[in-house]
Design a protein around this motif. Sequence first.
Motif, PDB file in Angstrom:
ATOM      1  N   LEU A 360      66.743  21.574  71.541  1.00 34.55           N
ATOM      2  CA  LEU A 360      67.150  20.964  70.445  1.00 34.55           C
ATOM      3  C   LEU A 360      66.322  21.205  69.084  1.00 34.55           C
ATOM      4  O   LEU A 360      66.184  20.346  68.228  1.00 34.55           O
ATOM      5  N   GLY A 361      65.805  22.552  69.096  1.00 32.87           N
ATOM      6  CA  GLY A 361      65.337  22.982  67.613  1.00 32.87           C
ATOM      7  C   GLY A 361      63.779  22.780  67.639  1.00 32.87           C
ATOM      8  O   GLY A 361      63.011  22.249  68.312  1.00 32.87           O
ATOM      9  N   ASP A 362      63.149  23.533  66.469  1.00 31.80           N
ATOM     10  CA  ASP A 362      61.855  23.687  66.561  1.00 31.80           C
ATOM     11  C   ASP A 362      61.236  24.217  67.523  1.00 31.80           C
ATOM     12  O   ASP A 362      60.224  23.670  68.370  1.00 31.80           O
ATOM     13  N   LEU A 363      61.853  25.346  68.194  1.00 31.12           N
ATOM     14  CA  LEU A 363      61.452  26.234  69.295  1.00 31.12           C
ATOM     15  C   LEU A 363      60.130  26.597  69.087  1.00 31.12           C
ATOM     16  O   LEU A 363      59.119  26.583  70.095  1.00 31.12           O
ATOM     17  N   VAL A 364      59.796  27.009  67.534  1.00 24.21           N
ATOM     18  CA  VAL A 364      58.278  27.269  67.309  1.00 24.21           C
ATOM     19  C   VAL A 364      57.787  26.675  66.191  1.00 24.21           C
ATOM     20  O   VAL A 364      58.561  26.009  65.600  1.00 24.21           O
ATOM     21  N   SER A 365      56.676  26.667  65.892  1.00 26.11           N
ATOM     22  CA  SER A 365      56.125  25.813  64.687  1.00 26.11           C
ATOM     23  C   SER A 365      56.177  26.621  63.688  1.00 26.11           C
ATOM     24  O   SER A 365      55.848  26.244  62.396  1.00 26.11           O
ATOM     25  N   ASN A 366      56.139  28.132  63.385  1.00 29.50           N
ATOM     26  CA  ASN A 366      56.384  28.988  62.574  1.00 29.50           C
ATOM     27  C   ASN A 366      57.403  29.783  62.629  1.00 29.50           C
ATOM     28  O   ASN A 366      57.276  30.952  63.116  1.00 29.50           O
ATOM     29  N   GLY A 367      58.686  29.752  62.226  1.00 25.98           N
ATOM     30  CA  GLY A 367      59.737  30.854  62.234  1.00 25.98           C
ATOM     31  C   GLY A 367      59.499  32.140  61.721  1.00 25.98           C
ATOM     32  O   GLY A 367      60.369  33.076  62.121  1.00 25.98           O
ATOM     33  N   SER A 368      58.622  32.125  60.919  1.00 22.67           N
ATOM     34  CA  SER A 368      58.472  33.349  60.296  1.00 22.67           C
ATOM     35  C   SER A 368      57.510  34.309  61.022  1.00 22.67           C
ATOM     36  O   SER A 368      57.298  35.506  60.901  1.00 22.67           O
ATOM     37  N   SER A 369      56.939  33.913  62.357  1.00 16.85           N
ATOM     38  CA  SER A 369      56.268  34.540  63.344  1.00 16.85           C
ATOM     39  C   SER A 369      56.899  34.925  64.383  1.00 16.85           C
ATOM     40  O   SER A 369      57.536  34.328  65.369  1.00 16.85           O
ATOM     41  N   GLU A 370      57.017  36.299  64.670  1.00 14.27           N
ATOM     42  CA  GLU A 370      57.782  36.858  65.841  1.00 14.27           C
ATOM     43  C   GLU A 370      57.031  36.705  66.864  1.00 14.27           C
ATOM     44  O   GLU A 370      57.821  36.658  68.200  1.00 14.27           O
ATOM     45  N   GLU A 371      55.810  36.663  66.983  1.00  9.25           N
ATOM     46  CA  GLU A 371      55.199  36.397  68.279  1.00  9.25           C
ATOM     47  C   GLU A 371      55.118  35.157  68.928  1.00  9.25           C
ATOM     48  O   GLU A 371      55.302  34.959  69.832  1.00  9.25           O
ATOM     49  N   GLN A 372      55.553  34.049  68.005  1.00 12.53           N
ATOM     50  CA  GLN A 372      55.782  32.935  68.434  1.00 12.53           C
ATOM     51  C   GLN A 372      57.000  32.796  69.154  1.00 12.53           C
ATOM     52  O   GLN A 372      57.270  32.195  70.539  1.00 12.53           O
ATOM     53  N   TYR A 373      58.120  33.639  68.946  1.00 11.32           N
ATOM     54  CA  TYR A 373      59.557  33.512  69.594  1.00 11.32           C
ATOM     55  C   TYR A 373      59.131  34.245  70.802  1.00 11.32           C
ATOM     56  O   TYR A 373      59.807  34.094  71.940  1.00 11.32           O
ATOM     57  N   GLN A 374      58.350  35.478  71.046  1.00 17.65           N
ATOM     58  CA  GLN A 374      57.970  36.024  72.268  1.00 17.65           C
ATOM     59  C   GLN A 374      57.479  34.989  73.050  1.00 17.65           C
ATOM     60  O   GLN A 374      57.761  35.034  74.264  1.00 17.65           O
ATOM     61  N   VAL A 392      69.697  25.323  69.835  1.00 20.52           N
ATOM     62  CA  VAL A 392      70.006  24.566  68.633  1.00 20.52           C
ATOM     63  C   VAL A 392      68.818  24.835  67.719  1.00 20.52           C
ATOM     64  O   VAL A 392      67.811  24.522  68.142  1.00 20.52           O
ATOM     65  N   PRO A 393      68.961  25.276  66.466  1.00 20.37           N
ATOM     66  CA  PRO A 393      67.865  25.702  65.387  1.00 20.37           C
ATOM     67  C   PRO A 393      67.132  24.237  64.951  1.00 20.37           C
ATOM     68  O   PRO A 393      68.047  23.366  64.475  1.00 20.37           O
ATOM     69  N   GLY A 394      65.973  24.359  64.545  1.00 17.56           N
ATOM     70  CA  GLY A 394      65.300  23.377  63.970  1.00 17.56           C
ATOM     71  C   GLY A 394      64.788  23.771  62.499  1.00 17.56           C
ATOM     72  O   GLY A 394      64.671  25.086  62.321  1.00 17.56           O
ATOM     73  N   ASN A 395      64.242  22.909  61.726  1.00 14.39           N
ATOM     74  CA  ASN A 395      63.722  23.229  60.310  1.00 14.39           C
ATOM     75  C   ASN A 395      62.604  24.253  60.586  1.00 14.39           C
ATOM     76  O   ASN A 395      62.479  25.320  59.683  1.00 14.39           O
ATOM     77  N   HIS A 396      61.699  24.222  61.653  1.00 13.19           N
ATOM     78  CA  HIS A 396      60.454  25.263  61.559  1.00 13.19           C
ATOM     79  C   HIS A 396      60.908  26.548  62.102  1.00 13.19           C
ATOM     80  O   HIS A 396      60.264  27.521  61.955  1.00 13.19           O
ATOM     81  N   ASP A 397      62.208  26.580  62.635  1.00 11.72           N
ATOM     82  CA  ASP A 397      62.743  27.679  63.116  1.00 11.72           C
ATOM     83  C   ASP A 397      63.235  28.715  61.976  1.00 11.72           C
ATOM     84  O   ASP A 397      63.364  30.030  62.093  1.00 11.72           O
ATOM     85  N   TYR A 398      63.493  28.011  60.732  1.00 15.94           N
ATOM     86  CA  TYR A 398      63.742  28.607  59.262  1.00 15.94           C
ATOM     87  C   TYR A 398      62.327  28.841  58.532  1.00 15.94           C
ATOM     88  O   TYR A 398      62.481  29.395  57.507  1.00 15.94           O
ATOM     89  N   ASP A 399      61.411  28.344  59.094  1.00 14.82           N
ATOM     90  CA  ASP A 399      60.079  28.552  58.374  1.00 14.82           C
ATOM     91  C   ASP A 399      59.811  29.984  57.636  1.00 14.82           C
ATOM     92  O   ASP A 399      60.099  31.219  58.323  1.00 14.82           O
ATOM     93  N   GLY A 400      59.375  29.957  56.379  1.00 14.79           N
ATOM     94  CA  GLY A 400      59.131  31.445  55.761  1.00 14.79           C
ATOM     95  C   GLY A 400      60.438  32.333  55.438  1.00 14.79           C
ATOM     96  O   GLY A 400      60.127  33.462  55.126  1.00 14.79           O
ATOM     97  N   VAL A 401      61.476  31.582  55.764  1.00 19.16           N
ATOM     98  CA  VAL A 401      62.575  32.756  55.431  1.00 19.16           C
ATOM     99  C   VAL A 401      63.539  32.210  54.264  1.00 19.16           C
ATOM    100  O   VAL A 401      64.814  32.431  54.090  1.00 19.16           O
ATOM    101  N   PRO A 407      67.018  33.729  59.077  1.00 22.62           N
ATOM    102  CA  PRO A 407      66.009  33.398  60.045  1.00 22.62           C
ATOM    103  C   PRO A 407      65.970  34.912  61.080  1.00 22.62           C
ATOM    104  O   PRO A 407      66.439  34.670  62.096  1.00 22.62           O
ATOM    105  N   THR A 408      65.266  35.868  60.493  1.00 23.67           N
ATOM    106  CA  THR A 408      65.297  37.065  61.417  1.00 23.67           C
ATOM    107  C   THR A 408      65.089  36.952  62.626  1.00 23.67           C
ATOM    108  O   THR A 408      65.757  37.430  63.863  1.00 23.67           O
ATOM    109  N   HIS A 409      63.758  36.361  63.171  1.00 24.60           N
ATOM    110  CA  HIS A 409      63.342  36.305  64.495  1.00 24.60           C
ATOM    111  C   HIS A 409      64.061  35.520  65.106  1.00 24.60           C
ATOM    112  O   HIS A 409      64.289  35.631  66.535  1.00 24.60           O
ATOM    113  N   LEU A 410      64.629  34.259  64.831  1.00 26.82           N
ATOM    114  CA  LEU A 410      65.359  33.245  65.543  1.00 26.82           C
ATOM    115  C   LEU A 410      66.561  34.104  66.029  1.00 26.82           C
ATOM    116  O   LEU A 410      67.152  34.005  66.995  1.00 26.82           O
TER     117      LEU A 410
END
Length: 589
Positions: A360-374, A392-401, A407-410
Amino acid sequence: MKARNIFHLVIGIVSIWACRPQYEQPTYIGQLLEMDTIHIRYQELPSPLQSQVRAMLFDPIETPFRPFEKWERMVSKTNEGSYVDHIPEFVDTEIIDLPDKDILAPYTAIWYRKKVKFKNTNILHINPDDGARIYYQGGWIDPLHDNIYSLPASADSTWLVLRVMNQAMHGGLRHAKIAKEEDFAMYFEQLNQRSIRKNIWQHYISIDSPGEKDLQQLEKSFAENTTPDTAMAYFRSNTFFTIPPYALLFDSTLKIAWQLNNSDTLELHYRTSDNNKIITSKTLFNKSLQYVELPLTEAHDGLTCWLQHKDHYTDTFRIANILADTLTIGCWGDSQGGWDTFRKIVGIQLEDNVQFSIGLGDLVSNGSSEEQYQYFTRSLTKGTQVLPTLIVPGNHDYDGVFHNFNPTHLRRYTLEEQGYKSFNIKDYYFLAIDFNEFFPLSIPEESEQFQWMYNQINSKAWQNAKIRFLMLHQPPYSQGWPGYHGAPMVKALVDSLAEKYRIDFVLAGHTHDYERLSKQYGNHTTHFVISGTGGGNIEPSELSEYPVMDTVIKSHLYTQIKLIDQQVLLKAIQPNGDVVDKLIINIHE
């Protein structure tokens, strides 16, 4: 310096290939590499080599960045949209030092500016919550890479302006740092050398029983006067997963994805439990990921899968029966960097025979970090079991974009082009919408997403569904985050739709706790569930004065939803298996 090269580090030590050819009974190739295995292999090294490994892989590299302080800040007084074509007049400003992360300005643009003059090109690194656009020398500039910008020399003083977009309650500019371009280039080269040597180390520990020759090559690789690229050649023949297989759910398909350390191609073979025929699926590519698409009809009684690499085969891994008569679903949100906890939550879902999960979103704490999605995608697999997941995406999944709202990494790691989707299974309808696609938080009526949503809730499939689920990140009602009552724009939409379109459940994350509320809309009851404790920090013990939820529990857990016809068995289950809340709900039309 190529933008695409910046900070592309080799990430994580994950999986090993122990190749023994066989077909009828696929044998073991890939197993997750536990930390104690890494430790044992490290302890086996001669003491001088241990020192070299530690120095070249783990000791800090001196950063060229220095703090960039004293910014003039202005909180926007207008309801700015996703993009603005001019810089507003700065009024009611104040001079602040960083970090500026606790300003209460929900769903608002926060503007920062600083008068600068550079003799040479400088590199700017920022950390904005939730994202930013940068204005310099008369125009918007795109980042070189995640939150990293090149600022050319300026003959005269000029304004550097940052527009930080806050999609939650508190936001702001967490830090801004600056470095000379030539210093950054040297720093980047050190990072690049480290990434190569990390890959060498990964290759070395992936060897089943390294011999003296392997040890000599490792020692040569870590010698100060050795070019890492040359030393790497010895280990390149060893192929392994950087991300083991994970599964994602879409409306009519299941996608199984994985990532390798090299460009080799794997084929996926699978069989269903009632079909002895072995089926090979075509491998597709999404940049560094490989994946296959399977129709959900193929998964009617669970799947047994394995991967083939040349004449070698992985152990089988299992995907549960998604189309069983009784459907058990796991819901969680905000894994958000708490990977140890999140892996336990994935593990307990697999132990509980959850057939698929909803993130339900905020899969990661910083969506601009590819490492976190890995890290996130690696966590969806445990041993020989894979947990299919609906995202489902969250606001932090859009961080930095927010410079382009892409949201490239998402998009890459979830294999999807948009955050809104539907999933209709056994006459249970799941509808995911993405308020974070727009700034401030909204789904404008003229948008493609709104028209799509309207078509879905007016469809016969939605109207005839046994139970209708609306899934989103920000909740319309919430009490567990002190000072937060839910997102007003989400509340307005849900309140307008709940009775007319008979929304039975609203599933959300965002607030880092578990909450539920049953609310009456005319003759229809809608049940609200927040399950935002998938790994992120738990909210403080205090509660907001309103709304008064039926239950609030501040603990890491997942929400289990078991569907039997039109009956819902709801449980809140902690990582150790303890059930801390349960409820039986009968849906009556």
